[in-house]
Each structure stands twice: as structure tokens, then as C-alpha cells.
Write an enzyme that holds these catalytic residues in place. Sequence first.
Site, PDB file in Angstrom:
ATOM      1  N   CYS A   2       0.644  -1.380   0.172  1.00 47.95           N
ATOM      2  CA  CYS A   2      -0.206  -0.069  -0.138  1.00 47.95           C
ATOM      3  C   CYS A   2       0.898   1.348   0.117  1.00 47.95           C
ATOM      4  O   CYS A   2       2.367   1.114   0.439  1.00 47.95           O
ATOM      5  CB  CYS A   2      -0.580  -0.188   1.154  1.00 47.95           C
ATOM      6  SG  CYS A   2      -1.552  -1.939   1.525  1.00 47.95           S
ATOM      7  N   ARG A  27       5.208   0.159  -5.864  1.00 45.82           N
ATOM      8  CA  ARG A  27       4.639  -0.583  -4.996  1.00 45.82           C
ATOM      9  C   ARG A  27       4.421  -1.335  -4.831  1.00 45.82           C
ATOM     10  O   ARG A  27       3.826  -2.160  -4.282  1.00 45.82           O
ATOM     11  CB  ARG A  27       4.355   0.308  -3.835  1.00 45.82           C
ATOM     12  CG  ARG A  27       5.301   1.384  -3.451  1.00 45.82           C
ATOM     13  CD  ARG A  27       4.756   2.321  -2.312  1.00 45.82           C
ATOM     14  NE  ARG A  27       4.836   2.087  -0.714  1.00 45.82           N
ATOM     15  CZ  ARG A  27       5.372   1.316   0.141  1.00 45.82           C
ATOM     16  NH1 ARG A  27       6.801   2.377   0.214  1.00 45.82           N
ATOM     17  NH2 ARG A  27       5.345   1.393   1.026  1.00 45.82           N
ATOM     18  N   GLY A  98      -0.253  -1.343   6.739  1.00 49.47           N
ATOM     19  CA  GLY A  98       0.104  -2.384   7.498  1.00 49.47           C
ATOM     20  C   GLY A  98      -0.986  -3.669   7.373  1.00 49.47           C
ATOM     21  O   GLY A  98      -1.863  -3.821   7.013  1.00 49.47           O
ATOM     22  N   GLU A 476      19.040 -17.156  -8.319  1.00 47.07           N
ATOM     23  CA  GLU A 476      17.721 -15.360  -8.646  1.00 47.07           C
ATOM     24  C   GLU A 476      17.755 -15.946 -10.505  1.00 47.07           C
ATOM     25  O   GLU A 476      16.407 -14.750 -11.096  1.00 47.07           O
ATOM     26  CB  GLU A 476      19.213 -14.596  -8.706  1.00 47.07           C
ATOM     27  CG  GLU A 476      18.993 -13.403  -9.032  1.00 47.07           C
ATOM     28  CD  GLU A 476      18.313 -12.485  -8.475  1.00 47.07           C
ATOM     29  OE1 GLU A 476      16.802 -12.802  -7.703  1.00 47.07           O
ATOM     30  OE2 GLU A 476      17.243 -11.746  -8.649  1.00 47.07           O
ATOM     31  N   LYS A 480      14.241 -13.710 -11.432  1.00 48.11           N
ATOM     32  CA  LYS A 480      13.236 -12.665 -12.127  1.00 48.11           C
ATOM     33  C   LYS A 480      12.640 -13.318 -13.884  1.00 48.11           C
ATOM     34  O   LYS A 480      11.843 -12.803 -14.070  1.00 48.11           O
ATOM     35  CB  LYS A 480      14.615 -12.838 -13.079  1.00 48.11           C
ATOM     36  CG  LYS A 480      15.842 -11.027 -13.311  1.00 48.11           C
ATOM     37  CD  LYS A 480      16.184 -10.070 -11.652  1.00 48.11           C
ATOM     38  CE  LYS A 480      14.647 -10.382 -10.698  1.00 48.11           C
ATOM     39  NZ  LYS A 480      15.080  -9.657  -9.556  1.00 48.11           N
ATOM     40  N   GLU A 483       8.908 -13.906 -12.300  1.00 43.80           N
ATOM     41  CA  GLU A 483       8.264 -12.684 -11.892  1.00 43.80           C
ATOM     42  C   GLU A 483       7.995 -11.947 -13.081  1.00 43.80           C
ATOM     43  O   GLU A 483       6.508 -11.140 -12.513  1.00 43.80           O
ATOM     44  CB  GLU A 483       9.076 -12.067 -10.536  1.00 43.80           C
ATOM     45  CG  GLU A 483       9.677 -11.914 -10.824  1.00 43.80           C
ATOM     46  CD  GLU A 483      10.884 -10.662  -9.598  1.00 43.80           C
ATOM     47  OE1 GLU A 483       9.990  -9.957  -8.583  1.00 43.80           O
ATOM     48  OE2 GLU A 483      12.162 -10.482  -9.715  1.00 43.80           O
TER      49      GLU A 483
HETATM   50  O1  M6R Z   1      13.547  -4.713  -0.407  1.00 39.00           O
HETATM   51  P1  M6R Z   1      13.718  -6.231   0.147  1.00 39.00           P
HETATM   52  O2  M6R Z   1      15.064  -6.489  -0.480  1.00 39.00           O
HETATM   53  O3  M6R Z   1      13.277  -7.069   1.839  1.00 39.00           O
HETATM   54  O4  M6R Z   1      12.426  -7.340  -0.844  1.00 39.00           O
HETATM   55  C1  M6R Z   1      13.198  -8.704  -0.953  1.00 39.00           C
HETATM   56  C2  M6R Z   1      11.935  -9.293  -2.004  1.00 39.00           C
HETATM   57  O5  M6R Z   1      10.480  -9.054  -1.529  1.00 39.00           O
HETATM   58  C3  M6R Z   1      12.819  -9.442  -3.689  1.00 39.00           C
HETATM   59  O6  M6R Z   1      13.272  -9.292  -3.453  1.00 39.00           O
HETATM   60  C4  M6R Z   1      10.955  -9.630  -4.491  1.00 39.00           C
HETATM   61  O7  M6R Z   1      11.915 -10.849  -4.579  1.00 39.00           O
HETATM   62  C5  M6R Z   1      11.750  -8.879  -5.870  1.00 39.00           C
HETATM   63  N1  M6R Z   1      10.365  -9.384  -6.228  1.00 39.00           N
HETATM   64  C6  M6R Z   1      13.088  -9.759  -6.912  1.00 39.00           C
HETATM   65  O8  M6R Z   1      12.663  -9.177  -8.039  1.00 39.00           O
END
Ligand code: M6R
Length: 601
Positions: A2, A27, A98, A476, A480, A483
Amino acid sequence: MCGIIGYVGRELCIPKIIHGLQSLEYRGYDSAGIAYISKGKIKTIKEKGKIINLEKLLNFDEEAYLGIGHTRWATHGVANKINAHPHSVGKFTIVHNGIIENYNELKEELINKGYNFKSETDTEIACAKIDEIYKQEKDILKTLSKATKVFRGSYALGIICIDEPNSLYAIRNTSPLIVAKSNEGNFIASDVPAILKFTNKYFLLDDLEIAKITMDKVTFYNQDLIPIDKNINTFEGSVEVALKNGYEHFMLKEINEQDKVFKDTINYYFDGTIDSLKKNFKFLDKYKKIDIVACGSAYHTGCVGKYLIENYGNIPVNVEVASEYRYKKCFYDKDTLVIVVSQSGETADTLAALKKAKNDKIDTLAIVNVIGSSIARIADKVIYIKAGCEIAVATTKAYLAQLAIFSLISIYLGYKSKEIKDEELYKIFKEIKQMPKLIKNTINNYESYFAIADKIYKNKQIFFIGRGIDYATSLEASLKLKEISYINSVAYQAGELKHGTISLIEKNTPVIAIATDKNLFEKTISNIKEVKARGAYVILISNEVIKEQLCDEFIKIDDVHPILESILTIIPLQLLAYKVAKNNKCDIDKPRNLAKSVTVE
Ligand code: M6R
């Protein structure tokens, strides 16, 4: 997750709030809404889906100078207009980021007192509770102070009340919130990009603090309503950081920034001498064990980190996903360092894992991008990566910068453990200097990766295989791809395939094999032959020169020290994922169901 924006000032609030919401789009969200005070009344307008749907319902010239806006990423209740924020109960209207964990308890109590609810959200309950407290206290600050003692969980709340049409209030616990100042009025927001068009001066609201914001003044109080002084921050980046700079997508822009990000991150901790590494990493000397805890891509940098620290530092490393770690039995002790890794510094599970270690009095280190984020503020020690503002939901440049930090840590520990001798050390130092150029060259070869993407983008599943550090990179690369392109993709340890997964390989199934570890090269080649024999379409990425016809496509990357190699290896795979997603017409910067900053459990 949010997004919140609020404004009170001399100028019309609706255009500002909509601009703020657009800047927070990265976000992730599934509905949007706005509430503002006009002609002595609070008006609320909300809509499911994109902000554009909300915009169609608004009069941008409406005489309103105070308002709050919200983009909602559904947690309690489906994504629809009723559950969208803002929510109003009695005299109050609020937006919330939250989760109020005790909302069920509060709901029951409020229903018994005659309140009834339209939505399925915890936010409406929170709003009703605030209204109920206000009926007794008759003062907004006293009400909010009491509310912070009643609410459990994480929240950033933007609050307006019809009894004070010229004031905006905010409270927070765990979820991020900033208060920003400008000559034309003042703001609240979840993040800096939301206010950058109007001002670069902002305060960070800390846990259990209360802010009262009027046109000319912002006042902060602690939970017991003692006024507090806060330092104002200046965001140094320009509004440009939030723009695409001519690139079609933020993800592509961010991939292209990686040579600079590497340089900025390395130069901050390393000036070409071992003394600079000693100065910055000496604090690691006392630890005999390391736990690395993170989520998603940050977890994958931890997997690379584990490999490097164990190999060069001779320190055992346990790497775990934060959502598991926070609830499991941990075997850490005074000799353990818990390292949390997070781009945003706000990921709820990572934050909880950090708090758990802190509660158990274990030393903690955070590797974070966002300055002043919750994780950065709580950890005993912080190493900032210098990736700048990352907008695309799929992380690229922050991932690479996190790898750069693990490289520096491993070089230092390797030097300490004498695994890295002087001659090798100076060779690595020389290569570090060349890395920005090598990163740029790797990015500049994008056409060859795009050509491969054009051949495989229609496949329903794509496999990645690798051994050792190359397996960590496979994880990774696979994340990538899936997602942003929505193609099912799995990463396997190359030697494990024959224990089951190889049954999925059929004619033309793409298998992307990573083979940069010289000690394991021959082994991975054997696994490539196994899948090739079953008809796989093999794409090999390696730093070796390949003499025999092993694969259908070959991506050659520069051969650098193993401590630096995975930084180069990931780049073609980021670009490959990007082009596969583009060919499939996916929403690359904002993939479905995903949020940039995952601030709920
Ligand atoms: O902000 P953060 O690095 O803690 O986020 C962790 C994961 O949510 C973030 O790496 C997520 O997997 C990404 N979408 C990957 O590209």
C-alpha cells in the site's frame, strides 16, 4: 504494498495527491482512493484497479486543500471498491498501510458498542476504534496516543477528522511513513518519490510517534504526547531518479545503471587498499558463525554470500529465508553474526527476523539500500549499498550491489584467513577497477541475449541448472524470469536433475546452464550432456571457451576472479528475462500480484 500520501496547504490538494499516488505505483496495488475536505465536509472517492480509474471520478479543480490518498494492495478482504481506502467511521477518515493484528478482538468489542462495518478490512476497525476513543477523550492527540497503546501489529496511518478541517495527523508502528515540508504546504507519504516533485525536505516518523501537520507547521510527539524535535533530511537525488530517462522500462534503466552502482558501492568501502577493507570490515573478526537472512532476491545474494564467505573466509554460514527463520529454533550464540539483507529495508519478514535476533541479544548487521529504513534503524550495524532509488518491482541493480558487498566481505575475510595470498589479492584489486567496464560491456551485448529470448519466449517452462555458486545465480535468474514473464521456471542443482526432475525434459525444453566455477565445470558439462541427450534446448553461459558442440546457444562472459564472477553472470540473465517478458507483453515494471516492498507478513 500500500501507498499513502496526504497534503495540507495553500494549493489544491487533489492534483498533488494523485501525483503522489502515481509516484507510489511501483509498490504494487489493486485499488486506489482519496478523501478530502471541501466546503466543511469530508468527501471520499475510491475505485478498484488502476489510479486512472479513480482519476476519471475526480474534479481536479475542486476547492479542497487538505486530503489523503491511498493505493491498496489487498490483505484483509478482496480487491474491491468497498475494501479500498480511505475508510470513514464517525468523525474520522483514515488511510492505512500494514496490518492491525488484534483487529478481530477490537471488532467484537466495537460491534457490542453499536458499531457496524461495511468492509472486510482491519483499517475500518482501526478507524472505528479511533472514533470510539475520541468520543471519550474529545481531543485528537490524546485519542491517537491511546490508539497507539491499543493497536497491535504494523501500521502507518494518515488520519483526518471533520472537527479539525485544517489538520492532518499520522501515527506509525513498523510500517514506513515520512512527513515532508514545503513552502506551499506539508505532506505525509509512505516513501520519498511521492513528494519529490514538491519538496526534498522530509522527516522520518519513528515507531509509536505521532505527527500533527497543518499548512505551516509540523509537530511531533512521542506516545505519551511529549513534543519531540526531529532532524530534517534532504533527499539528494533529483526528480530524475523517478523518471525513466528515455528507457522503455524502469527495469531496463536500472539494469543499465549497474556499472555505476557497482562503482558507487565499492568506492564507498574500498579505496584500492587492504587498509580500507580492514577499516570497514574489521568488526567481522570476532564471529565464528554467520546466519544470513532475507527474502526473494536478497535471499539469493545471501546464497552467493554463503558460498564466498565459506570458501574464502572459512566461516560456516547458514542462509535462510526470513519467513522461516523468524519462527524456527535458532542455534545462534554470542559468536554468531546475523546478517539481514534487504533493498527496501522494510520487508516485514526480514524485519521480524532481525527483531528476533536482537531480542535474543545476537549481534546484527543489515545490508540495506534505503537510508533510514526500519531495518537500517534497528540493526546494530548497517552497510548501505549505493544502488539509488529502485523503482522496478523486479530488483536488478540492488541485487548486484548486494553481491558487491558480499565480494568485499569475502575478500577481507579471505585475506584474514590467508585463503587469499598477497598476489591473488592484488589481482582481485586490479579486477575490481576493471569491473565497471566489464559490467558495461556485458550489458552492451544485450542484442545477443535478446536474440536468444526471441527463440524461447513462447515456452511454458524453462529450467536453470548450475552447481555451487552457479546454482545460487540460477536461483536468482529463475526468479527474475518467472516474476516478470509469468513463465514457470525452476532452478536445480545440476547434479540433482537425474533424481527426478529430468523426467520433465522433452524435445526443445529450454535449459539454461550456468558453468563458471572451474572446479565444477566438467561436472556441469556432464549434466548438460544428459539433458541434451533428452532433447533439451541448451543455453550455456560460461567464462570458459567452449571447443565442442555442447549447446544450442552460448553466452560467453568475461573470466574474472570467482569472488567477482557472479556479478557478471547475472547480467545476461536479467536481460534475457526482460526480453522474454517484453515479447510476452507483460507489465514488466509492475508484474501482476507483486509489490516492490512487502511490508506485510
Ligand atoms: O526489499 P527487499 O530486498 O527486502 O525485498 C525482498 C524481496 O521481496 C524482493 O527481492 C523480491 O523477491 C523481488 N521482487 C525480486 O525481484
